[in-house]
Design an enzyme around this catalytic site. Sequence first.
Site, mmCIF file in Angstrom:
data_model
loop_
_atom_site.group_PDB
_atom_site.id
_atom_site.type_symbol
_atom_site.label_atom_id
_atom_site.label_comp_id
_atom_site.label_asym_id
_atom_site.label_seq_id
_atom_site.Cartn_x
_atom_site.Cartn_y
_atom_site.Cartn_z
ATOM 1 N N LYS A 10 0.870 -1.187 0.000
ATOM 2 C CA LYS A 10 0.000 0.000 0.000
ATOM 3 C C LYS A 10 0.910 1.241 0.000
ATOM 4 O O LYS A 10 1.834 1.296 -0.792
ATOM 5 C CB LYS A 10 -0.948 -0.048 1.199
ATOM 6 N N HIS A 66 -8.516 -3.000 -5.892
ATOM 7 C CA HIS A 66 -8.491 -3.164 -4.429
ATOM 8 C C HIS A 66 -9.660 -2.390 -3.799
ATOM 9 O O HIS A 66 -10.049 -1.325 -4.284
ATOM 10 C CB HIS A 66 -7.158 -2.680 -3.857
ATOM 11 N N GLU A 124 -11.007 -10.719 -1.129
ATOM 12 C CA GLU A 124 -10.709 -9.900 0.038
ATOM 13 C C GLU A 124 -11.999 -9.320 0.610
ATOM 14 O O GLU A 124 -12.466 -8.261 0.149
ATOM 15 C CB GLU A 124 -9.769 -8.745 -0.349
ATOM 16 N N SER A 140 -5.890 -9.299 6.401
ATOM 17 C CA SER A 140 -5.321 -9.630 7.714
ATOM 18 C C SER A 140 -4.703 -11.030 7.772
ATOM 19 O O SER A 140 -4.804 -11.724 8.782
ATOM 20 C CB SER A 140 -6.370 -9.423 8.810
HETATM 21 P P1 PGA Z 1 -4.005 -6.327 5.477
HETATM 22 O O1 PGA Z 1 -4.138 -5.897 3.952
HETATM 23 O O2 PGA Z 1 -3.427 -7.730 5.502
HETATM 24 O O3 PGA Z 1 -3.094 -5.351 6.069
HETATM 25 O O4 PGA Z 1 -5.383 -6.345 6.048
HETATM 26 C C1 PGA Z 1 -4.647 -6.806 3.033
HETATM 27 C C2 PGA Z 1 -5.064 -6.169 1.752
HETATM 28 O O5 PGA Z 1 -5.715 -5.110 1.777
HETATM 29 O O6 PGA Z 1 -4.776 -6.727 0.694
#
Ligand code: PGA
Length: 258
Positions: free
Chosen positions: A11, A96, A166, A212
């Site tokens: 990110k 995303h 996701e 996560s």
């Molecule tokens: P995260 O991000 O593991 O920090 O929740 C996952 C994503 O948004 O792909």
Amino acid sequence: MRKPAIGISFKIYKNKKTDMETYLGELKKSCVGTIEADLFVFPSMGTLAVASDYLVNTEIHFGAQNIAPIANGALTGELSIESLIDWQADFVEVGHAERRQELGETDKCIAKKIKLALANQVTPVVCIGEDETQKKRLREQLNRQLRADLSDIPEEQLKKVILAYEPIWAIGQKEAASADYVHQAHRIIREEMIDLFSDEVAQAVRIIYGGSVSKENTEAIVKDENVDGVFVGRFGHDPQNFKEIVDLVLKIKNEVKE
Ligand code: PGA
């Protein structure tokens, strides 16, 4: 047998050249030579050149977290796939949830980006998933996104897409969605892919889970034939943790093969 795929997106967490150099230096030491899975890294956009310096000519794929829907022209502030190709990147993340929600990215625009990537031999990692209010209509929501994002793509190209399931409510949390929930959603996605396209396409497409993901929950999540890997975020910021996640996925998938 589908080849597992395991990726990480930064990110805009690690934005300095030196931070990415340190991370990729470690990752190279531990992960180069991993050929049983496709590993991919989406660095913070400003550090893509570092990823290119470090990862070109290795087995680790890399790419951008987004591209413009057109290759070239008047679209201020966007990243062109031409630059991506110039960096010798071969993966791109598309759709995303943060871009869909915060930046108003539409399925129509996402579909264009996927087509552009595939036409340029860049593998799109297409994010789909429901928000809290859509949980009860999970199949309907996933079907709608698959249809909107993937229609009109030739079958041979479609097989190259990686779907990242996701659930929006599981992104940025302490815990991922439960393994049972993930397995059910991946089964639904596979079934809807058969329905919308063909059995051949549905069996070829890799579906990975993101939201996560950590070294603590990876094993349970990937212990299902429809889960082909994971898409890691914060809990992979330590390269050692990412490497442990890679090893866990490979361990589980090798057990299934035996
Ligand atoms: P995260 O991000 O593991 O920090 O929740 C996952 C994503 O948004 O792909």
